[in-house]
Scaffold this active site. Sequence first.
Site, PDB file in Angstrom:
ATOM      1  N   SER A 124       0.829  -1.209   0.000  1.00  0.00           N
ATOM      2  CA  SER A 124       0.000   0.000   0.000  1.00  0.00           C
ATOM      3  C   SER A 124       0.859   1.254   0.000  1.00  0.00           C
ATOM      4  O   SER A 124       1.955   1.259   0.571  1.00  0.00           O
ATOM      5  CB  SER A 124      -0.894  -0.013   1.251  1.00  0.00           C
ATOM      6  OG  SER A 124      -1.483   1.256   1.465  1.00  0.00           O
ATOM      7  N   TYR A 149      -2.066  -0.988  10.897  1.00  0.00           N
ATOM      8  CA  TYR A 149      -2.332  -1.631   9.591  1.00  0.00           C
ATOM      9  C   TYR A 149      -1.193  -1.293   8.634  1.00  0.00           C
ATOM     10  O   TYR A 149      -0.593  -2.182   8.033  1.00  0.00           O
ATOM     11  CB  TYR A 149      -3.661  -1.134   9.008  1.00  0.00           C
ATOM     12  CG  TYR A 149      -3.692  -1.281   7.507  1.00  0.00           C
ATOM     13  CD1 TYR A 149      -3.452  -0.189   6.675  1.00  0.00           C
ATOM     14  CD2 TYR A 149      -3.884  -2.522   6.925  1.00  0.00           C
ATOM     15  CE1 TYR A 149      -3.409  -0.338   5.304  1.00  0.00           C
ATOM     16  CE2 TYR A 149      -3.854  -2.680   5.552  1.00  0.00           C
ATOM     17  CZ  TYR A 149      -3.616  -1.571   4.745  1.00  0.00           C
ATOM     18  OH  TYR A 149      -3.568  -1.721   3.384  1.00  0.00           O
ATOM     19  N   LYS A 153       2.182  -3.542   6.666  1.00  0.00           N
ATOM     20  CA  LYS A 153       2.637  -3.521   5.268  1.00  0.00           C
ATOM     21  C   LYS A 153       4.149  -3.230   5.210  1.00  0.00           C
ATOM     22  O   LYS A 153       4.894  -3.863   4.468  1.00  0.00           O
ATOM     23  CB  LYS A 153       1.876  -2.470   4.461  1.00  0.00           C
ATOM     24  CG  LYS A 153       0.380  -2.727   4.315  1.00  0.00           C
ATOM     25  CD  LYS A 153       0.079  -4.032   3.594  1.00  0.00           C
ATOM     26  CE  LYS A 153      -1.403  -4.189   3.297  1.00  0.00           C
ATOM     27  NZ  LYS A 153      -1.736  -5.479   2.671  1.00  0.00           N
TER      28      LYS A 153
HETATM   29  C1  WQD Z   1      -9.987   9.184   0.925  1.00  0.00           C
HETATM   30  C2  WQD Z   1     -10.316  10.647   1.189  1.00  0.00           C
HETATM   31  C3  WQD Z   1     -10.753  11.161   3.483  1.00  0.00           C
HETATM   32  C4  WQD Z   1     -14.459   8.913   3.916  1.00  0.00           C
HETATM   33  C5  WQD Z   1      -7.138   4.372   2.908  1.00  0.00           C
HETATM   34  C6  WQD Z   1      -6.025   3.654   3.594  1.00  0.00           C
HETATM   35  C7  WQD Z   1      -5.095   3.081   2.574  1.00  0.00           C
HETATM   36  C8  WQD Z   1      -5.857   2.252   1.579  1.00  0.00           C
HETATM   37  C9  WQD Z   1      -6.949   3.068   0.925  1.00  0.00           C
HETATM   38  C10 WQD Z   1      -5.781  -0.040   2.255  1.00  0.00           C
HETATM   39  C11 WQD Z   1      -9.655  11.173   2.460  1.00  0.00           C
HETATM   40  C12 WQD Z   1     -11.994  11.396   2.626  1.00  0.00           C
HETATM   41  C13 WQD Z   1     -13.298   9.455   3.399  1.00  0.00           C
HETATM   42  C14 WQD Z   1     -15.545   9.772   4.250  1.00  0.00           C
HETATM   43  C15 WQD Z   1     -14.258  11.646   3.518  1.00  0.00           C
HETATM   44  N1  WQD Z   1      -6.435   1.127   2.220  1.00  0.00           N
HETATM   45  N2  WQD Z   1     -13.216  10.801   3.204  1.00  0.00           N
HETATM   46  N3  WQD Z   1     -15.407  11.106   4.033  1.00  0.00           N
HETATM   47  O1  WQD Z   1      -7.566   7.297   3.698  1.00  0.00           O
HETATM   48  O2  WQD Z   1      -6.708   7.814   1.350  1.00  0.00           O
HETATM   49  O3  WQD Z   1      -6.615   5.481   2.220  1.00  0.00           O
HETATM   50  O4  WQD Z   1      -7.800   3.540   1.978  1.00  0.00           O
HETATM   51  O5  WQD Z   1      -4.724  -0.291   1.762  1.00  0.00           O
HETATM   52  O6  WQD Z   1      -4.130   2.305   3.254  1.00  0.00           O
HETATM   53  O7  WQD Z   1      -5.304   4.579   4.372  1.00  0.00           O
HETATM   54  O8  WQD Z   1      -8.807   6.456   1.648  1.00  0.00           O
HETATM   55  O9  WQD Z   1     -11.196   6.417   1.044  1.00  0.00           O
HETATM   56  O10 WQD Z   1     -10.569   6.427   3.502  1.00  0.00           O
HETATM   57  O11 WQD Z   1     -10.239   8.486   2.147  1.00  0.00           O
HETATM   58  O12 WQD Z   1     -14.158  12.872   3.328  1.00  0.00           O
HETATM   59  O13 WQD Z   1     -16.639   9.330   4.741  1.00  0.00           O
HETATM   60  O14 WQD Z   1     -11.728  10.753   1.404  1.00  0.00           O
HETATM   61  O15 WQD Z   1     -10.611  12.211   4.435  1.00  0.00           O
HETATM   62  O16 WQD Z   1      -9.263  12.509   2.228  1.00  0.00           O
HETATM   63  P1  WQD Z   1      -7.397   6.883   2.286  1.00  0.00           P
HETATM   64  P2  WQD Z   1     -10.274   6.885   2.122  1.00  0.00           P
END
Ligand code: WQD
Length: 334
Positions: A124, A149, A153
Site C-alpha cells: 500500500s 495496519y 505492510k
Molecule cells: C480518501 C479521502 C478522506 C471517507 C485508505 C487507507 C489506505 C488504503 C486506501 C488499504 C480522504 C476522505 C473518506 C468519508 C471523507 N487502504 N473521506 N469522508 O484514507 O486515502 O486510504 O484507503 O490499503 O491504506 O489509508 O482512503 O477512502 O478512507 O479516504 O471525506 O466518509 O476521502 O478524508 O481525504 P485513504 P479513504
Amino acid sequence: MKVLVTGGAGYIGSHTVVELINAEYSVVIADDLSNARHEVIDRVQAITGTRPLFYQINCADKRELQTVFTRNEIDAVIHFAGFKAVGESVHKPLQYYRNNLDSTMTLLEVMEEFGCKKFIFSSSATVYGPENPHPYKEEMPAIQSSSPYGWTKVMIERILTDYTTAHPDFCAVLLRYFNPIGAHESGLLGDDPNGIPNNLMPYIARVAAGQLEKLTIFGGDYPTPDGTCQRDYLHVVDLAVGHLKALEYAKSHVGVEAINLGTGNGVSVFELVQAFEKVNNIKLNYIIGPRRDGDLPAFWADATKAKALLGWEATHTIEDMCESAWGFAKNTSL
Ligand code: WQD
C-alpha cells in the site's frame, strides 16, 4: 499455470481472480471469509464461466495451507489476505500484527516446503508515510506508517526483502496500491465492506443508494486547490490487471521489486463527489465536517516504473470509476 490467490473472495482479490481466469490461469482461492462473502465465488463463475477452487481457511493455519499445496501444484501466490481497516487497527494492534504477519510468514514457510518461488504482495502507498514528498517514487524510504495496519505492510515488505536476500531464486513483487475504487462492469463484483464504510467511495455509493443519510467530507480547509484532500484513485479493474502484469514479470525474474500501482493524478474529494453526481445524474447529500485524524492533505503515485517494468498503466477514467461503483451499489441495494 496455477495461482493461489489468498483473500481472493475480497474486493481487489475477486477482481484479480476474474482477470486471471480470463487470461487462462488456473486459480485457487484461500479466504477465511472474515471480510468477504462466499457468494462472490458464484459471481466470479457467473462472470467468467469458470468456478475457481475455493478453500475457506486462514493462511496462518499451517496444516490447512499445507493441504492446499498438497492438493494443488501452486506455481505462484498473490497474497491479499489480511485485515485492512486503518482505524480498527489503531484499537486492535495485536490482532493486526498477529493475523497479517503470521499469515504471511506461514505462507512463505509452506511455499518453501513445496518449492513455490513467485510471490506477489498486496502492499500500500501507506508505507511512504507522511515524510515523503509526492508524487511517491519507489526508491523513496518506505519505512514508516501512521497506523498498525500500515506498519504491517512496512514489516511484510521487510520480511519479503530479507527472505529474498536469503533465497536468491525467489521473486517477490511488492505492489503499492494507491486508492482503488470502482467495480466490475457486470455490477456483480464491487467494494462491499461489512458495516459502515471507512473509505470514501463505498460511503458515497451507500448515500446514493439511500442506505446512509449523508456524506461527511472530512475537512474543507486543507492546503489544496479546493480545500479537500487529494488522492490517486484508480479503477479496481486496472489494479487487477496490474497483478497479471506483475505475475508475467515474476515468471522471468528473481529478487524483490516494489512497484506503485496508481494513475499518477491527484483528485480531490470534491472532484470525486462532483464526478459521481454528474456521471450518475444523482444529487449527493453531503456536509463539510472536521478533518479525520491521520489524513494527509495530498498524495499520488509516480507511475513510471510500472509502465517501464510491467508495461502497465491505468486506463479507466474517474467517470468510469464512479459509474461502475454506482452500477454495483444499485445491484446490491435492490
Ligand atoms: C480518501 C479521502 C478522506 C471517507 C485508505 C487507507 C489506505 C488504503 C486506501 C488499504 C480522504 C476522505 C473518506 C468519508 C471523507 N487502504 N473521506 N469522508 O484514507 O486515502 O486510504 O484507503 O490499503 O491504506 O489509508 O482512503 O477512502 O478512507 O479516504 O471525506 O466518509 O476521502 O478524508 O481525504 P485513504 P479513504
